[in-house]
Design an enzyme around this catalytic site. Structure first.
Site, PDB file in Angstrom:
ATOM      1  N   GLU A  55      46.751  11.038  69.542  1.00 22.79           N
ATOM      2  CA  GLU A  55      46.210   9.844  68.519  1.00 22.79           C
ATOM      3  C   GLU A  55      47.378   8.602  68.020  1.00 22.79           C
ATOM      4  O   GLU A  55      46.754   8.087  67.011  1.00 22.79           O
ATOM      5  CB  GLU A  55      45.827  11.226  66.765  1.00 22.79           C
ATOM      6  CG  GLU A  55      44.589  11.732  67.632  1.00 22.79           C
ATOM      7  CD  GLU A  55      43.620  11.328  67.055  1.00 22.79           C
ATOM      8  OE1 GLU A  55      43.718   9.846  66.804  1.00 22.79           O
ATOM      9  OE2 GLU A  55      42.378  11.502  68.515  1.00 22.79           O
ATOM     10  N   CYS A 210      27.367   2.424  68.777  1.00 24.37           N
ATOM     11  CA  CYS A 210      27.750   1.996  67.877  1.00 24.37           C
ATOM     12  C   CYS A 210      28.075   0.817  67.560  1.00 24.37           C
ATOM     13  O   CYS A 210      29.727   0.018  67.243  1.00 24.37           O
ATOM     14  CB  CYS A 210      27.377   2.331  66.245  1.00 24.37           C
ATOM     15  SG  CYS A 210      26.847   1.513  64.669  1.00 24.37           S
ATOM     16  N   CYS A 217      21.578   0.350  69.780  1.00 22.32           N
ATOM     17  CA  CYS A 217      20.269   1.071  69.199  1.00 22.32           C
ATOM     18  C   CYS A 217      19.445   2.024  70.003  1.00 22.32           C
ATOM     19  O   CYS A 217      19.021   2.710  70.052  1.00 22.32           O
ATOM     20  CB  CYS A 217      20.040   0.309  67.938  1.00 22.32           C
ATOM     21  SG  CYS A 217      20.877  -0.058  67.061  1.00 22.32           S
ATOM     22  N   CYS A 220      21.015   4.875  70.997  1.00 24.45           N
ATOM     23  CA  CYS A 220      21.632   5.730  70.302  1.00 24.45           C
ATOM     24  C   CYS A 220      21.118   7.458  69.421  1.00 24.45           C
ATOM     25  O   CYS A 220      19.429   6.966  69.311  1.00 24.45           O
ATOM     26  CB  CYS A 220      21.637   5.070  68.908  1.00 24.45           C
ATOM     27  SG  CYS A 220      22.872   5.326  67.241  1.00 24.45           S
ATOM     28  N   CYS A 226      18.886   6.225  60.742  1.00 26.96           N
ATOM     29  CA  CYS A 226      19.860   5.338  61.338  1.00 26.96           C
ATOM     30  C   CYS A 226      19.154   4.012  59.730  1.00 26.96           C
ATOM     31  O   CYS A 226      18.297   3.245  60.712  1.00 26.96           O
ATOM     32  CB  CYS A 226      20.403   4.147  62.049  1.00 26.96           C
ATOM     33  SG  CYS A 226      20.999   2.970  61.597  1.00 26.96           S
TER      34      CYS A 226
END
Ligand code: SF4
Length: 372
Positions: A55, A210, A217, A220, A226
């Site tokens: 991370e 995205c 899209c 997606c 959305c």
């Protein structure tokens, strides 16, 4: 298509999603992630330490860049205790080239704190995790949810954009109101179990589908849920942050030769390269090329007490640091006189070329060392 740059007021429609929306979203996201998750090295880990390292490395850094560093880092320091016991200079040498060296310094400090305060075990308590150097709300949420399946939300650049579009939030996502809404959405959407997988799926969707400029899209899983897509407002959400224009800057580094050795200086403790070493490096102000050798010789003498005679230019590098577009000229110089020992002001070392490999250098410093 040009994008608007001003944040619009948040419409009343940018409210938190209801229960049915959340159930459908989780189901679609879960199914999509099961089919499309990339096989990344840190996703095969359940050790909080390995997840923590990944991370920190992934902050502002691409996955492909991080992967080899991640493997080398864990091989060198396989546990929190091993990292805590390491020499900071060795940690920075391993981090060299990854940039944002503050991350490595804080990771090293935090490992020492975990050993000192938690017996070497990564804490499970969110407040305790947040007290560790270099760990903010996002990183704490990511580690705790992925390693321990804690019900902790995450919000970083990719999921922030994703939530803005899903909710149709047209305001500034970095404002207090925007942060409150988006963190609340990230929290309320969490499932009862499998929060780590859910959070990773959100990040994957944000980073792979995205996309900032041209969201995919058509691929997606959340397209029908959305609001930005329903309003054909993907290009305006979120509003683009206007960056200040890059500033050109002329700098010079000096390879000072004294016999077979060259001079290295330790970077200032309060600077971005604290803990690294570098060739003497200065911002140039001379109006003409002819004035540069005199300006550099004076800068070297003022900083180190060493008197030099400037020689030829070895190379020129072009690179960018934050908002600066830097042209870096690298000159050779011969040692004439002055202190051969470290000064009181900054640590100095006269090193044989072969010794340079042991010292952590910034990217251009390493390139210069190869010329040496
Ligand atoms: S439909 Fe398009 S804009 Fe909406 S979340 Fe999916 S990729 Fe993003």
């Amino acid at each position: 298509m040009p994008r608007k740059t001003t944040a619009l007021p948040c419409p009343a429609s940018a409210a938190l999603p209801d229960t049915i929306w959340r159930q459908q979203f989780r189901k679609k996201l879960h199914g999509w992630y099961a089919r499309h998750a990339r096989d990344l090295p840190w996703r095969r880990q359940s050790d909080p330490y390995a997840i923590w390292v990944s991370e920190i490395m992934l902050q502002q850094t691409q996955v492909a860049t991080v992967a080899p560093y991640f493997a080398r880092f864990l091989a060198a320091y396989p546990s929190i205790a091993a990292l805590a016991a390491a020499d900071r200079q060795d940690v920075l040498r391993l981090w060299e080239g990854l940039g944002y060296y503050r991350r490595a310094r804080q990771l090293h400090e935090a490992a020492a704190a975990v050993v000192r305060e938690h017996g070497g075990q990564f804490p499970r308590d969110q407040q305790a995790v947040r007290r560790l150097p270099g760990i903010g709300r996002y990183t704490a949420g990511a580690i705790l949810s992925i390693a321990f399946d804690a019900r902790q939300p995450i919000l970083e650049a990719n999921t922030l954009r994703l939530w803005c579009r899903l909710l149709g939030y047209r305001g500034d996502p970095r404002s207090a109101a925007g942060q409150q809404l988006l963190w609340a959405a990230a929290e309320i959407a969490l499932p009862r179990r499998g929060c780590g997988t859910f959070n990773q799926a959100l990040m994957e969707l944000g980073s792979q589908i995205c996309l900032p400029r041209e969201p995919r899209c058509e691929a997606c899983p959340a397209a029908l849920l959305c609001r930005a897509r329903a309003e054909q407002a993907q290009a305006e959400i979120p509003p683009v942050q206007v960056k200040p224009p890059a500033e050109a800057r002329h700098e010079a580094a000096v390879v000072i030769r004294r016999g077979r050795k060259v001079l290295l200086l330790e970077c200032p403790a309060d600077g971005r390269w604290a803990g690294l070493w570098d060739f003497p490096r200065y911002r140039l102000h001379s109006a003409t090329e002819a004035a540069v050798p005199g300006e550099l010789a004076e800068a070297v003498r003022n900083e180190t007490g060493v008197v030099v005679r400037l020689g030829r230019r070895l190379a020129t590098f072009k690179h960018s640091v934050t908002r600066f577009r830097i042209t870096l000229d690298c000159f050779e110089a011969a040692y004439l006189s002055g202190p051969a020992r470290p000064s009181d002001l900054r640590s100095m070392q006269w090193l044989e070329p072969a010794q340079l490999d042991r010292y952590p250098l910034c990217t251009t410093g390493r390139e210069i060392s190869r010329l040496v």
